[in-house]
Design an enzyme around this catalytic site. Structure first.
Site, PDB file in Angstrom:
ATOM      1  N   PRO A 173       1.006  -1.337  -0.094  1.00 24.53           N
ATOM      2  CA  PRO A 173      -0.437   0.537  -0.101  1.00 24.53           C
ATOM      3  C   PRO A 173       0.521   1.264   0.084  1.00 24.53           C
ATOM      4  O   PRO A 173       1.622   1.199   0.814  1.00 24.53           O
ATOM      5  CB  PRO A 173      -0.214  -0.257   1.012  1.00 24.53           C
ATOM      6  CG  PRO A 173       0.532  -0.690   1.890  1.00 24.53           C
ATOM      7  CD  PRO A 173       0.979  -1.528   1.286  1.00 24.53           C
ATOM      8  N   CYS A 181       3.575   3.850   9.049  1.00 20.60           N
ATOM      9  CA  CYS A 181       3.244   5.022   8.416  1.00 20.60           C
ATOM     10  C   CYS A 181       4.368   5.958   9.159  1.00 20.60           C
ATOM     11  O   CYS A 181       3.916   6.323  10.090  1.00 20.60           O
ATOM     12  CB  CYS A 181       1.876   6.115   8.140  1.00 20.60           C
ATOM     13  SG  CYS A 181       2.227   7.230   7.086  1.00 20.60           S
TER      14      CYS A 181
END
Length: 324
Positions: free
Chosen positions: A23, A107
């Site tokens: 992703p 992230c």
């Protein structure tokens, strides 16, 4: 190990080959996911979606839940820091038709970690575990967790987080072999991925510095992980999937795509973006994709300059068609 690669089972989802598109924000939108699946990615992962955006029915966030039937199997990634809103987001992802719910705990960007989301959760393992448990309880889909090796070199918490994820009911974990402090710099530390593999009984997917077939095989052999996830190596390069799969099956190295093949795929990608997002956004987003598709080609710098100045769809098409 060549020719002996096994399918990867993540809960109820079985992948024939353990090769997955990571992703990536700004990369893994619907058009590119469809392309990656067509080129052989066994599963594709969508850009991360905000739990708050789904809770408050943000239009842009809702749009990110669109799925094309050609994408499956598809993992949709959510991020947040509150167990209840993450559970709600997971239910929205399940309703949208995803095959797997992935929780972002890796992230590194400031606007995410300042809200105690993404890789910041690697510093708060009880909260991280509570989020995983809440999401697992909220959906019938397999739940996975994507993490880094830790916050920084002094705090490598991936092993402990993976154990907690397994305890909370996660079906698999993905480990990017860098700390949050590294962002995307330096070399991925695959030994930390191996440590996670040895610590848990659920599948571990290795991520970081996979750029071709040989590096994919080394990841599998050196870490013992059950699957690999390709990130930046797939930017503007869907050919990496048949290259990896062919190498894992036969040891044969496929030739790189020709310049013409790159331009043709770039143009097809652009047409798909146009259909999905409209002219204004497609023209702007294609600039980044075009820089990846054309990297290393003769005259690519001048070409990117022309693409960046393209004022409309016809001009963009004519630039690329003139190269074919």
């Amino acid at each position: 190990m060549i020719g002996t690669i096994k399918p990867l089972s993540i809960g109820s989802v079985t992948l024939e080959m353990p090769v997955i598109l990571a992703p990536m924000a700004g990369v893994c939108d619907l058009p590119y996911r469809v392309i990656a699946r067509r080129y052989g990615a066994a599963m594709v992962c969508a850009e991360m979606v905000s739990d708050k955006g789904l809770l408050y029915h943000n239009k842009h966030t809702q749009e990110m839940l669109r799925i094309d039937p050609r994408e499956h199997p598809l993992s949709m990634q959510i991020f947040g820091s509150d167990p209840s809103t993450m559970a709600n987001a997971a239910q929205e992802v399940e309703k949208a038709g995803a095959d797997i719910v992935d929780i972002n705990m890796g992230c590194p960007v400031n606007k995410v970690v300042k809200n105690q989301e993404g890789s910041a959760l690697m510093k708060d393992l009880p909260r991280a575990e509570a989020i995983i448990a809440a999401v697992v309880s909220a959906v019938s889909l397999p739940v996975t967790v994507k993490m880094r090796t830790g916050w920084d070199a002094e705090h490598n918490t991936a092993v402990e987080l993976a154990k907690r994820a397994e305890q909370a009911g996660a079906a698999a974990v993905t480990v990017h072999g860098r700390t949050r402090e590294q962002f995307y710099m330096g070399k991925a530390d695959w030994t930390k991925i191996k440590d996670v593999v040895q610590a848990v009984n659920i599948p571990v997917i290795g991520n970081g510095d996979i750029t071709d077939g040989p590096s994919a095989l080394r990841m599998l052999e050196e870490t013992g992980c059950q699957g690999i996830m390709v990130g930046r190596g797939a930017q503007g390069n869907p050919w990496i999937f048949p290259q990896i799969i062919t190498y894992l099956k036969t040891g044969r190295i496929l030739p790189p795509p020709t310049a013409a093949a790159r331009y043709e795929q770039l143009l097809e990608h652009f047409e798909s973006l146009l259909e999905y997002k409209g002219e204004y956004i497609a023209l702007r987003e294609m600039r980044a994709h075009a820089s990846w598709y054309t990297k290393g080609l003769h005259g690519s710098a001048a070409l990117r300059e022309r693409i960046n100045r393209a004022a409309g769809v016809d001009e963009f098409r004519n630039i690329i068609r003139g190269l074919l």
